[in-house]
Design a protein around this motif. Structure first.
Motif, PDB file in Angstrom:
ATOM      1  N   GLY A   1      -3.989   1.552 -21.840  1.00 57.83           N
ATOM      2  CA  GLY A   1      -3.485   1.240 -20.596  1.00 57.83           C
ATOM      3  C   GLY A   1      -3.497   2.032 -19.437  1.00 57.83           C
ATOM      4  N   GLY A   2      -4.285   2.993 -19.631  1.00 56.54           N
ATOM      5  CA  GLY A   2      -4.408   3.926 -18.455  1.00 56.54           C
ATOM      6  C   GLY A   2      -3.277   5.212 -18.528  1.00 56.54           C
ATOM      7  N   MET A   3      -3.341   5.877 -17.349  1.00 56.78           N
ATOM      8  CA  MET A   3      -2.238   6.935 -17.210  1.00 56.78           C
ATOM      9  C   MET A   3      -1.215   6.329 -16.341  1.00 56.78           C
ATOM     10  SD  MET A   3      -4.364  10.570 -16.328  1.00 56.78           S
ATOM     11  CE  MET A   3      -4.876  10.163 -14.765  1.00 56.78           C
ATOM     12  N   TRP A   4       0.163   6.541 -16.886  1.00 55.68           N
ATOM     13  CA  TRP A   4       1.219   5.929 -16.070  1.00 55.68           C
ATOM     14  C   TRP A   4       2.553   6.774 -16.231  1.00 55.68           C
ATOM     15  CZ3 TRP A   4       5.429   4.517 -19.193  1.00 55.68           C
ATOM     16  CH2 TRP A   4       4.843   4.274 -20.438  1.00 55.68           C
ATOM     17  N   VAL A   5       3.272   6.621 -15.514  1.00 51.15           N
ATOM     18  CA  VAL A   5       4.647   7.318 -15.350  1.00 51.15           C
ATOM     19  C   VAL A   5       5.600   6.234 -15.274  1.00 51.15           C
ATOM     20  CG1 VAL A   5       3.788   9.689 -14.835  1.00 51.15           C
ATOM     21  CG2 VAL A   5       4.590   8.237 -13.047  1.00 51.15           C
ATOM     22  N   ARG A   6       6.866   6.315 -15.352  1.00 49.71           N
ATOM     23  CA  ARG A   6       7.971   5.466 -15.179  1.00 49.71           C
ATOM     24  C   ARG A   6       8.779   6.247 -14.011  1.00 49.71           C
ATOM     25  NH1 ARG A   6       8.721   1.022 -17.961  1.00 49.71           N
ATOM     26  NH2 ARG A   6       7.944   1.117 -20.180  1.00 49.71           N
ATOM     27  N   GLY A   7       7.938   6.044 -12.697  1.00 45.15           N
ATOM     28  CA  GLY A   7       8.519   6.639 -11.528  1.00 45.15           C
ATOM     29  C   GLY A   7       9.034   5.907 -10.235  1.00 45.15           C
ATOM     30  N   LEU A   8       8.518   4.757 -10.223  1.00 47.00           N
ATOM     31  CA  LEU A   8       8.861   4.237  -9.012  1.00 47.00           C
ATOM     32  C   LEU A   8       9.658   2.838  -9.390  1.00 47.00           C
ATOM     33  CD1 LEU A   8       5.648   3.554  -6.972  1.00 47.00           C
ATOM     34  CD2 LEU A   8       7.441   5.048  -6.595  1.00 47.00           C
ATOM     35  N   CYS A   9      10.632   2.464  -8.603  1.00 53.25           N
ATOM     36  CA  CYS A   9      11.462   1.283  -8.732  1.00 53.25           C
ATOM     37  C   CYS A   9      10.411  -0.041  -8.636  1.00 53.25           C
ATOM     38  CB  CYS A   9      12.451   0.938  -7.929  1.00 53.25           C
ATOM     39  SG  CYS A   9      11.934   0.656  -6.201  1.00 53.25           S
ATOM     40  N   LYS A  10      10.780  -1.129  -9.340  1.00 58.63           N
ATOM     41  CA  LYS A  10       9.769  -2.209  -9.213  1.00 58.63           C
ATOM     42  C   LYS A  10       9.372  -2.584  -7.876  1.00 58.63           C
ATOM     43  CE  LYS A  10       9.387  -6.676 -11.820  1.00 58.63           C
ATOM     44  NZ  LYS A  10       9.735  -7.469 -12.664  1.00 58.63           N
ATOM     45  N   ALA A  11      10.316  -2.816  -7.048  1.00 60.84           N
ATOM     46  CA  ALA A  11      10.038  -3.078  -5.752  1.00 60.84           C
ATOM     47  C   ALA A  11       9.002  -2.174  -4.954  1.00 60.84           C
ATOM     48  CB  ALA A  11      11.283  -3.257  -4.842  1.00 60.84           C
ATOM     49  N   CYS A  12       9.193  -1.012  -5.148  1.00 58.44           N
ATOM     50  CA  CYS A  12       8.154  -0.009  -4.545  1.00 58.44           C
ATOM     51  C   CYS A  12       6.726  -0.076  -5.286  1.00 58.44           C
ATOM     52  CB  CYS A  12       8.773   1.546  -4.569  1.00 58.44           C
ATOM     53  SG  CYS A  12      10.065   1.698  -3.252  1.00 58.44           S
ATOM     54  N   ASN A  13       6.851  -0.160  -6.611  1.00 64.63           N
ATOM     55  CA  ASN A  13       5.696  -0.545  -7.401  1.00 64.63           C
ATOM     56  C   ASN A  13       4.961  -1.756  -6.873  1.00 64.63           C
ATOM     57  OD1 ASN A  13       3.612   0.249  -9.362  1.00 64.63           O
ATOM     58  ND2 ASN A  13       5.062  -0.285 -11.192  1.00 64.63           N
ATOM     59  N   SER A  14       5.667  -2.681  -6.884  1.00 69.77           N
ATOM     60  CA  SER A  14       4.895  -3.919  -6.463  1.00 69.77           C
ATOM     61  C   SER A  14       4.430  -4.023  -5.121  1.00 69.77           C
ATOM     62  CB  SER A  14       5.760  -5.171  -6.767  1.00 69.77           C
ATOM     63  OG  SER A  14       6.348  -5.283  -8.110  1.00 69.77           O
ATOM     64  N   ARG A  15       4.847  -3.559  -4.225  1.00 65.77           N
ATOM     65  CA  ARG A  15       4.463  -3.052  -2.891  1.00 65.77           C
ATOM     66  C   ARG A  15       3.296  -2.460  -2.924  1.00 65.77           C
ATOM     67  NH1 ARG A  15       7.282  -0.521   2.502  1.00 65.77           N
ATOM     68  NH2 ARG A  15       5.989  -1.874   4.042  1.00 65.77           N
ATOM     69  N   CYS A  16       3.241  -1.194  -3.448  1.00 69.78           N
ATOM     70  CA  CYS A  16       2.298  -0.403  -3.538  1.00 69.78           C
ATOM     71  C   CYS A  16       0.717  -1.142  -4.016  1.00 69.78           C
ATOM     72  CB  CYS A  16       2.211   0.833  -4.217  1.00 69.78           C
ATOM     73  SG  CYS A  16       0.799   2.173  -4.218  1.00 69.78           S
ATOM     74  N   GLY A  17       1.096  -1.743  -5.195  1.00 71.49           N
ATOM     75  CA  GLY A  17       0.238  -2.582  -5.920  1.00 71.49           C
ATOM     76  C   GLY A  17      -0.251  -3.723  -5.012  1.00 71.49           C
ATOM     77  N   GLY A  18       0.535  -4.215  -4.316  1.00 71.60           N
ATOM     78  CA  GLY A  18       0.049  -5.604  -3.547  1.00 71.60           C
ATOM     79  C   GLY A  18      -0.632  -5.054  -2.187  1.00 71.60           C
ATOM     80  N   GLU A  19      -0.354  -4.047  -1.560  1.00 73.82           N
ATOM     81  CA  GLU A  19      -0.621  -3.742  -0.374  1.00 73.82           C
ATOM     82  C   GLU A  19      -1.797  -2.601  -0.262  1.00 73.82           C
ATOM     83  OE1 GLU A  19       2.255  -3.378   2.662  1.00 73.82           O
ATOM     84  OE2 GLU A  19       3.728  -4.377   1.725  1.00 73.82           O
ATOM     85  N   TYR A  20      -1.553  -1.595  -1.067  1.00 71.55           N
ATOM     86  CA  TYR A  20      -2.586  -0.649  -0.963  1.00 71.55           C
ATOM     87  C   TYR A  20      -3.447  -0.136  -2.166  1.00 71.55           C
ATOM     88  CZ  TYR A  20       1.233   0.054   2.124  1.00 71.55           C
ATOM     89  OH  TYR A  20       2.296  -0.104   3.163  1.00 71.55           O
ATOM     90  N   ASP A  21      -3.228  -0.813  -3.464  1.00 66.31           N
ATOM     91  CA  ASP A  21      -4.153  -0.353  -4.389  1.00 66.31           C
ATOM     92  C   ASP A  21      -5.636  -0.786  -4.417  1.00 66.31           C
ATOM     93  OD1 ASP A  21      -1.898   0.866  -5.629  1.00 66.31           O
ATOM     94  OD2 ASP A  21      -1.968  -0.435  -7.376  1.00 66.31           O
ATOM     95  N   ARG A  22      -5.944  -2.060  -3.710  1.00 66.69           N
ATOM     96  CA  ARG A  22      -7.118  -2.280  -3.574  1.00 66.69           C
ATOM     97  C   ARG A  22      -8.019  -1.355  -2.623  1.00 66.69           C
ATOM     98  NH1 ARG A  22      -9.873  -4.078  -6.874  1.00 66.69           N
ATOM     99  NH2 ARG A  22     -11.473  -2.850  -6.214  1.00 66.69           N
ATOM    100  N   ALA A  23      -7.293  -1.106  -1.582  1.00 67.69           N
ATOM    101  CA  ALA A  23      -7.875  -0.217  -0.890  1.00 67.69           C
ATOM    102  C   ALA A  23      -8.292   1.301  -1.327  1.00 67.69           C
ATOM    103  CB  ALA A  23      -6.935   0.059   0.630  1.00 67.69           C
ATOM    104  N   TYR A  24      -7.368   1.611  -2.051  1.00 72.47           N
ATOM    105  CA  TYR A  24      -7.731   3.078  -2.920  1.00 72.47           C
ATOM    106  C   TYR A  24      -8.986   2.975  -3.761  1.00 72.47           C
ATOM    107  CZ  TYR A  24      -7.473   7.166  -5.737  1.00 72.47           C
ATOM    108  OH  TYR A  24      -7.536   8.137  -6.414  1.00 72.47           O
ATOM    109  N   ALA A  25      -8.986   1.580  -4.555  1.00 73.08           N
ATOM    110  CA  ALA A  25      -9.997   1.309  -5.502  1.00 73.08           C
ATOM    111  C   ALA A  25     -11.307   1.147  -4.789  1.00 73.08           C
ATOM    112  CB  ALA A  25      -9.914   0.154  -6.187  1.00 73.08           C
ATOM    113  N   ASP A  26     -11.417   0.392  -3.619  1.00 75.76           N
ATOM    114  CA  ASP A  26     -12.725   0.529  -2.803  1.00 75.76           C
ATOM    115  C   ASP A  26     -13.069   1.617  -2.201  1.00 75.76           C
ATOM    116  OD1 ASP A  26     -12.624  -2.395  -3.162  1.00 75.76           O
ATOM    117  OD2 ASP A  26     -11.657  -2.795  -1.087  1.00 75.76           O
ATOM    118  N   PHE A  27     -12.355   2.661  -1.817  1.00 71.96           N
ATOM    119  CA  PHE A  27     -12.613   3.894  -1.297  1.00 71.96           C
ATOM    120  C   PHE A  27     -13.151   4.768  -2.343  1.00 71.96           C
ATOM    121  CE2 PHE A  27     -11.069   8.275  -0.524  1.00 71.96           C
ATOM    122  CZ  PHE A  27     -12.106   8.497   0.527  1.00 71.96           C
TER     123      PHE A  27
END
Length: 186
Positions: A37-63
């Protein structure tokens, strides 16, 4: 706190972690977790984690994917200007926000040290042109990871040394994310 993948799963961080840092259980030192399942930490609340995943993860992956394609040995041999920075198109604000969310997940002290930055990241509307006030005493560095270790990642938040242009250079780090082909340091 929710399970936060750093870097995001969209960037390929979904494979088996073969070695994690040792941990102490009582007085005994034991190997860290080995899991799928990759490298992960329990470091963000669910809302911030979901926000980052929904808004920014794809841009990072493309770059990351574009940089990886343009920094292969074959691509470097075909480069018109050897050693030049790869020419990629990306959304810098979204990529940086993805990295910052990951760094806040890695180092919980960042929210205490930079509460205004944490609050702005959590509440801004990036898609409407909002910006964050960058602290004067903070810098984010980007480099390429070591090509000799194409399947090695690192999550850290301490002082460490890196080789920069043929010489070692130490820096004080608040958080580091190394996932080929990129290396980020805050």
């Amino acid at each position: 706190m929710s399970r936060t993948h750093v870097p995001p799963r969209a960037a390929g961080n979904d494979d088996r972690v073969e070695r994690a840092p040792d941990r102490f259980v009582g007085q005994l030192r034991e190997p860290g977790r080995w899991n799928r399942g990759g490298m992960w930490v329990r470091g963000l609340c669910k809302a911030c984690n979901s926000r980052c995943g929904g808004e920014y993860d794809r841009a990072y992956a493309d770059f990351s994917t574009q940089v990886q394609r343009l920094t292969t040995l074959g691509a470097r041999r075909l480069a018109i200007h050897p050693g030049a920075v790869p020419d990629v198109r990306f959304a810098p604000g979204a990529v940086i926000r993805c990295v910052l969310y990951g760094m806040f997940a890695l180092n919980s002290g960042l929210s205490t040290r930079y509460p205004s930055l944490a609050q702005q990241l959590a509440t801004e509307d990036y898609h409407r042109g909002s910006s964050v006030d960058w602290p004067a005493d903070l810098s984010l560095r980007l480099g390429l990871s070591d090509p000799r270790f194409p399947r090695s990642g690192l999550l850290a938040s301490r002082v460490w040394a890196v080789r920069v242009l043929e010489r070692s250079q130490a820096h004080t780090s608040l958080a580091d994310i190394v996932w080929p082909p990129l290396a980020w340091s805050l």
